[in-house]
Write an enzyme that holds these catalytic residues in place. Structure first.
Site, PDB file in Angstrom:
ATOM      1  N   LYS A  32       8.660  -8.947   3.412  1.00 39.20           N
ATOM      2  CA  LYS A  32       9.469  -7.749   3.154  1.00 39.20           C
ATOM      3  C   LYS A  32      10.654  -7.746   4.140  1.00 39.20           C
ATOM      4  CE  LYS A  32       8.181  -3.150   1.614  1.00 39.20           C
ATOM      5  NZ  LYS A  32       7.066  -2.198   1.513  1.00 39.20           N
TER       6      LYS A  32
ATOM      7  N   GLU B 163      -4.768   7.768  -4.299  1.00 39.83           N
ATOM      8  CA  GLU B 163      -4.835   9.226  -4.157  1.00 39.83           C
ATOM      9  C   GLU B 163      -6.137   9.789  -4.719  1.00 39.83           C
ATOM     10  OE1 GLU B 163      -2.174   7.540  -5.105  1.00 39.83           O
ATOM     11  OE2 GLU B 163      -0.568   8.129  -3.745  1.00 39.83           O
TER      12      GLU B 163
ATOM     13  N   ARG C 243      -1.990  12.461 -10.103  1.00 40.83           N
ATOM     14  CA  ARG C 243      -3.028  11.544 -10.588  1.00 40.83           C
ATOM     15  C   ARG C 243      -4.403  11.861 -10.019  1.00 40.83           C
ATOM     16  NH1 ARG C 243      -1.609   5.479  -8.866  1.00 40.83           N
ATOM     17  NH2 ARG C 243      -0.192   5.871 -10.555  1.00 40.83           N
TER      18      ARG C 243
HETATM   19  C1  LIG Z   1       0.827   6.670  -6.739  1.00 39.02           C
HETATM   20  C2  LIG Z   1       1.861   6.348  -5.683  1.00 39.02           C
HETATM   21  N1  LIG Z   1       1.595   6.630  -4.392  1.00 39.02           N
HETATM   22  C3  LIG Z   1       2.505   6.387  -3.437  1.00 39.02           C
HETATM   23  C4  LIG Z   1       3.713   5.829  -3.759  1.00 39.02           C
HETATM   24  C5  LIG Z   1       4.747   5.616  -2.693  1.00 39.02           C
HETATM   25  N2  LIG Z   1       5.074   4.198  -2.565  1.00 39.02           N
HETATM   26  C6  LIG Z   1       6.121   3.671  -3.134  1.00 39.02           C
HETATM   27  S1  LIG Z   1       6.242   2.036  -2.838  1.00 39.02           S
HETATM   28  C7  LIG Z   1       4.854   2.058  -1.869  1.00 39.02           C
HETATM   29  C8  LIG Z   1       4.343   0.824  -1.202  1.00 39.02           C
HETATM   30  C9  LIG Z   1       4.179  -0.253  -2.235  1.00 39.02           C
HETATM   31  O1  LIG Z   1       3.650  -1.409  -1.591  1.00 39.02           O
HETATM   32  P1  LIG Z   1       3.598  -2.726  -2.451  1.00 39.02           P
HETATM   33  O2  LIG Z   1       3.013  -2.433  -3.784  1.00 39.02           O
HETATM   34  O3  LIG Z   1       2.935  -3.735  -1.620  1.00 39.02           O
HETATM   35  O4  LIG Z   1       5.120  -3.084  -2.709  1.00 39.02           O
HETATM   36  P2  LIG Z   1       6.195  -3.624  -1.631  1.00 39.02           P
HETATM   37  O5  LIG Z   1       7.016  -2.405  -1.246  1.00 39.02           O
HETATM   38  O6  LIG Z   1       5.444  -4.196  -0.482  1.00 39.02           O
HETATM   39  O7  LIG Z   1       6.992  -4.633  -2.381  1.00 39.02           O
HETATM   40  C10 LIG Z   1       4.313   3.312  -1.845  1.00 39.02           C
HETATM   41  C11 LIG Z   1       3.068   3.683  -1.116  1.00 39.02           C
HETATM   42  C12 LIG Z   1       3.963   5.537  -5.120  1.00 39.02           C
HETATM   43  N3  LIG Z   1       5.135   5.023  -5.520  1.00 39.02           N
HETATM   44  N4  LIG Z   1       3.012   5.788  -6.040  1.00 39.02           N
HETATM   45 MG   LIG Z   2       3.601  -5.093  -0.288  1.00 40.59          MG
END
Ligand SMILES: Cc1ncc(C[n+]2csc(CCOP(=O)(O)OP(=O)(O)O)c2C)c(N)n1
Ligand SMILES: [Mg+2]
Ligand SMILES: CC(=O)[C@@H](O)[C@H](O)COP(=O)(O)O
Length: 626
Positions: free
Chosen positions: A282, A367, A395
């Site tokens: 990242k 969640e 959700r």
């Molecule tokens: C249900 C839900 N909870 C929290 C979020 C907030 N959120 C957005 S991106 C993220 C992290 C995602 O991590 P990953 O899937 O590993 O993607 P990366 O950013 O590392 O590419 C979170 C927690 C969300 N989008 N949806």
């Molecule tokens: Mg990730």
């Protein structure tokens, strides 16, 4: 010569020679840093998927093949490669959305920015392909290691594994982070898979050298290859994915575009469900992001491109007040514990974690688990505080209803980013919580209007041990303190103006109390009698509010939430039930999805500014009742 300007479709990406791909990746990274530093956005996630996205569009033929992004915040490169190069108004009204958008492109599918749904989409699309005689079409879905911690992802994997003939490639974008490092057993398993990379390298060496050295060398290689499988099972039990019946390819260096392309091509050729485990970083290629321990520039505001430092320092906001009050309460209440769904910093639980590391649980993007586990914690004698963004509680509604409320569990929910957030698009506005939570028996919801009422509401909420309590507040900086000038039972009177017989009760819910106070002033300026009140606790509807409505000729209830089923509609319902005939006019968000724009733009377009609300109220007052 620059390559990026010549890319207007995936066909242009496929037309490039392999030797050109690294140059294209370099150009894309430079574009992302330059552009996103001007607009803000998900810089870190997108810097991590440059090579991956190039390879995706070289192996799969979008839109004939479908490419799905889970959460979608990492689709900027996909947008660049599918003909969208104007990022100058990213996440702004009229500009590109920060997530996939069907209105923008035929290459975009999932607009929902709630994580962990991508695999389910892919499963459904692959089934539709099979049923519609398009089984030769492929579906590729990019899912982050964080999104994989969401329960829906495993529901989908279970089903995907049942469709052994469906052409579905799951690309696990493993950058070891959500915001913070990804937690849990899955993250640990992905780590063991990653560590086998060294065995992969040894095996590759064996393939290159041993097999060329005649029969003895070939025998040695075969032994090594068998050993590798054994080692992998020992070091990295492949079982999780392979036991599900999913082929596994990887781990692959996600920044070696040719290696990723080769892995994707192999996976595509399998003709069934395959997982391609891609190791990425990242924030790759941008030192300020790579060195950002907190969240690798997961989402940035406008920054200095050279330093990565924010142009406008973040101001003390609602979240900071919650963070501070949680620490104060944590010292007083050893039973207080906190739960986050992979957003410890954004929801303000970092200070509490520093003080009480054993009393904070990051459950991943989960969640539903967060809420049901909170019911368990309450059963075990703790008082959990579940801190999530308002929109993400959607959700977990069933868990609030059936695991917490049904059992009269003392769980406190703190909903940050409640109301219109704006630039993150339709699925990120926290507009549904009050309409949903009004359906939960026994639930009490507070909507604070400033720092003092937020602190007071949190203090009161954690004292309730036999029902769910909820606090909800908006994104961003705190408004000025708004002290009550009088009290009407539990209603804070914020403004009282004597005038003519047209007496209006203006009810402000939460931060809209500031708007309500202004509306009352504007109505008074037109000669009305106007009283602005803030009930502070809006669920259940206070009886004193029903009485106050009855003492006026009309009432306006202003809320930063969906009008349908919102506080205003509940007040009207309770007034009708009590025989109070005063007309109640709910003012809030209409029943529709809001396009991405700034909060201010949406407030204006929805006529939620004080002058609009006052104007509409006057028009109603001056229109003879028919
Ligand atoms: C249900 C839900 N909870 C929290 C979020 C907030 N959120 C957005 S991106 C993220 C992290 C995602 O991590 P990953 O899937 O590993 O993607 P990366 O950013 O590392 O590419 C979170 C927690 C969300 N989008 N949806
Ligand atoms: Mg990730
Ligand atoms: C996709 C994602 O990361 C969202 O949760 C969003 O970007 C949050 O933005 P804020 O934390 O700035 O509200």
């Amino acid at each position: 010569m620059a390559l990026l300007p010549g890319i207007s479709s995936p066909a242009d990406v496929r037309a490039l020679r392999p030797a050109q791909l690294e140059s294209l990746a370099t150009e894309i990274r430079a574009f992302l840093v330059d552009s996103v530093s001007r607009t803000g956005g998900h810089l870190g996630p997108n810097l991590g998927v440059v090579e991956l996205t190039i390879a995706l569009h070289r192996v799969f033929e979008s839109p004939r093949d479908t490419i799905v992004f889970d959460t979608g915040h990492q689709a900027y490169v996909h947008k660049l490669l599918t003909g969208r190069s104007d990022f100058s108004a990213l996440r702004q009204r009229g500009g590109l959305s920060g997530y996939p958008s069907r209105a923008e492109s035929e290459h975009d599918v999932v607009e929902n920015s709630h994580a962990s749904t991508g695999l389910s989409w892919a499963d459904g699309i692959a089934k539709a392909n099979e049923l519609r005689g398009a089984a030769d079409r492929h579906v590729a879905v990019v899912v982050g290691d964080g999104a994989l911690t969401g329960g829906m992802a495993w529901e989908a994997l279970n089903n995907i594994a049942a469709g052994q003939d469906r052409r579905l490639v799951i690309v696990v974008n493993d950058n070891q982070r959500s915001y913070a490092p990804t937690i849990g057993g899955l993250a640990a398993h992905l780590t063991t898979l990653r560590t086998t990379r060294s065995y992969e390298n040894v095996l590759a060496w064996g393939k290159r050298t041993l097999r060329r050295s005649g029969p003895p060398g070939r025998l040695a290689y075969e032994a090594l290859h068998g050993l590798k499988k054994g080692i992998k099972d020992v070091v990295a039990p492949q079982g999780m994915f392979e036991d599900l019946g999913l082929k596994y390819v990887g781990p692959v260096d996600g920044h070696d575009v040719r290696a990723v392309e080769g892995a994707l091509a192999r996976a595509k050729a399998f003709g069934g469900p395959v997982i391609v485990h891609v190791i990425t970083e990242k924030g790759r290629g941008y030192t300020p992001a790579e060195q950002d321990v907190s969240d690798r520039f997961h989402a940035v505001g406008v920054i200095h491109p050279e330093t990565g430092l924010p142009i406008a320092p973040s101001r003390f906001g609602w979240t900071s007040v919650f963070a501070d009050e949680m620490v104060r309460l944590g010292h007083r209440r050893p039973d207080l514990v906190a739960i986050t769904a992979a957003m410890l910093e954004p929801v303000g639980l970092a200070p509490f974690t520093s003080e009480f590391p054993s009393r904070v649980f990051d459950v991943g993007i989960a969640e539903q688990h967060a809420v049901a586990s909170a019911a368990g914690l309450a059963f075990g004698g703790m008082h959990p505080v579940v801190a999530v963004y308002a929109t993400f509680l959607n959700r977990a509604f069933d868990q609030v209803l059936m695991d917490v409320a049904l059992h009269k569990a003392g769980v406190t929910f703190v909903l940050d980013r409640a109301g219109i957030t704006g630039d993150d698009g339709a699925s990120h506005n926290g507009q549904w919580d009050m309409s949903l939570l009004r359906l939960v028996p026994g639930l009490r919801l507070a909507a604070p209007r400033d720092e003092d009422t937020l602190r007071a509401a949190l203090q009161a909420a954690v004292e309730v041990d036999d029902a769910p309590t909820v606090l909800r507040y908006p994104k961003g900086p705190l408004p000025p303190r708004l002290p009550a000038v009088d009290q009407l039972a539990e209603l804070d009177v914020l403004g009282r103006h004597d005038g003519d017989e047209r007496s209006v009760l203006v009810v402000g819910v939460g931060a809209m109390a500031h708007t309500a106070t202004r509306v009352a002033e504007l109505l008074a300026a037109e000669g009305c009698t106007a009283t602005a009140v803030d009930p502070r606790w809006v669920l259940p509807v206070p009886e004193s509010l029903v009485k106050a409505v009855g003492d006026h000729t009309c009432a306006v209830v202003i809320e930063d939430g969906v009008v349908e089923g919102g506080v205003g509609s509940m007040v009207a319902q309770h007034c009708a039930a009590a025989g109070v005939r005063t007309p109640v006019h709910p003012v809030g968000i209409p029943l529709r999805f809001l396009e991405h724009a700034s909060r201010a733009q949406l407030v204006e377009s929805l006529r939620l500014r004080a002058e609009d609300i006052a104007h509409d109220a006057l028009r109603r007052l001056d229109t003879p009742a028919h």
